[in-house]
Design a protein around this motif. Structure first.
Motif, mmCIF file in Angstrom:
data_model
loop_
_atom_site.group_PDB
_atom_site.id
_atom_site.type_symbol
_atom_site.label_atom_id
_atom_site.label_comp_id
_atom_site.label_asym_id
_atom_site.label_seq_id
_atom_site.Cartn_x
_atom_site.Cartn_y
_atom_site.Cartn_z
ATOM 1 N N ARG A 185 0.826 -1.219 0.000
ATOM 2 C CA ARG A 185 0.000 0.000 0.000
ATOM 3 C C ARG A 185 0.852 1.258 0.000
ATOM 4 N N TRP A 186 1.999 1.190 0.717
ATOM 5 C CA TRP A 186 2.849 2.370 0.851
ATOM 6 C C TRP A 186 4.315 2.004 0.660
ATOM 7 N N VAL A 187 5.089 3.020 0.307
ATOM 8 C CA VAL A 187 6.546 2.935 0.333
ATOM 9 C C VAL A 187 7.016 3.931 1.387
ATOM 10 N N ILE A 188 7.817 3.439 2.312
ATOM 11 C CA ILE A 188 8.424 4.302 3.316
ATOM 12 C C ILE A 188 9.869 4.504 2.905
ATOM 13 N N HIS A 189 10.201 5.733 2.547
ATOM 14 C CA HIS A 189 11.539 6.080 2.081
ATOM 15 C C HIS A 189 12.385 6.481 3.289
ATOM 16 N N THR A 190 13.564 5.907 3.424
ATOM 17 C CA THR A 190 14.493 6.284 4.491
ATOM 18 C C THR A 190 15.891 6.385 3.905
ATOM 19 N N VAL A 191 16.672 7.301 4.426
ATOM 20 C CA VAL A 191 18.023 7.525 3.924
ATOM 21 C C VAL A 191 19.017 6.946 4.917
ATOM 22 N N GLY A 192 19.684 5.889 4.499
ATOM 23 C CA GLY A 192 20.696 5.271 5.341
ATOM 24 C C GLY A 192 21.997 6.048 5.303
ATOM 25 N N PRO A 193 22.809 5.875 6.330
ATOM 26 C CA PRO A 193 24.108 6.546 6.359
ATOM 27 C C PRO A 193 25.134 5.819 5.498
ATOM 28 N N VAL A 194 26.084 6.580 4.985
ATOM 29 C CA VAL A 194 27.245 5.999 4.323
ATOM 30 C C VAL A 194 28.163 5.478 5.428
ATOM 31 N N TYR A 195 28.688 4.284 5.266
ATOM 32 C CA TYR A 195 29.567 3.689 6.266
ATOM 33 C C TYR A 195 30.868 4.484 6.369
#
Length: 167
Positions: free
Chosen positions: A76-86
């Motif tokens: 139903r939805w897409v939850i967009h999240t921005v992960g950190p660069v290692y």
């Protein structure tokens, strides 16, 4: 909460919400992000453009999450999240944990009962998959959420094995 691991394609998951390992621009990219935008259709990009024109004019900050509809995906939805660069020189594990907690917070706001996560930050962002698995699973287990089912959908055998060892 039921916590499961699946080896497969996150864009095929029939859940309430799929988590997208997005970049801060929200405009699509490679890896999981590109696959979700391609399979979900141009409507996802249109919604992301509206978010960028509004409260996320400077992009979505690392560790935060925001939702769009899933359009042509079986969710139903897409939850967009921005992960950190290692980074070897800076401990950024709190930001990676935040991606999971914030995604579950958004899922709760949406009323989602089931959520599928990819292995956030383990692709182009270079996070070692065994460490990312530990952080992700610990964050989800500790989260205060109403989500009843969390799936980690892992594209390859190495990621599946790393998550399985931590589970």
């Amino acid at each position: 909460m039921e916590l499961t691991l699946i080896r497969g394609d996150i864009t095929e998951q029939q859940v309430d919400a799929i988590v997208n390992a997005a970049n801060s621009s929200l405009m699509g990219g490679g890896g999981v992000d590109g696959a979700i935008h391609r399979r979900g259709g141009p409507e996802i990009l249109q919604e992301c453009r509206r978010l960028r024109a509004g409260q996320y004019g400077g992009g979505l900050p690392t560790g935060r999450a925001v939702a769009t509809t899933a359009c042509r995906l079986p969710a139903r939805w897409v939850i967009h999240t921005v992960g950190p660069v290692y980074s070897r020189s800076e401990d950024r594990s709190e930001l990676l944990a935040s991606c999971h907690v914030e995604s579950l917070r958004v899922a709760d706001e949406l009323g989602a009962a089931s959520v599928a996560f990819p292995a956030i930050s383990t692709g182009l962002y270079g996070w070692p998959v065994d460490d990312a698995a530990r952080i992700a699973l610990d964050a989800v287990r500790a989260a205060d959420t109403s989500v009843r089912e969390v799936r980690f959908v892992l594209f390859d055998a190495a990621a599946y094995a790393a998550f399985e060892a931590c589970l």
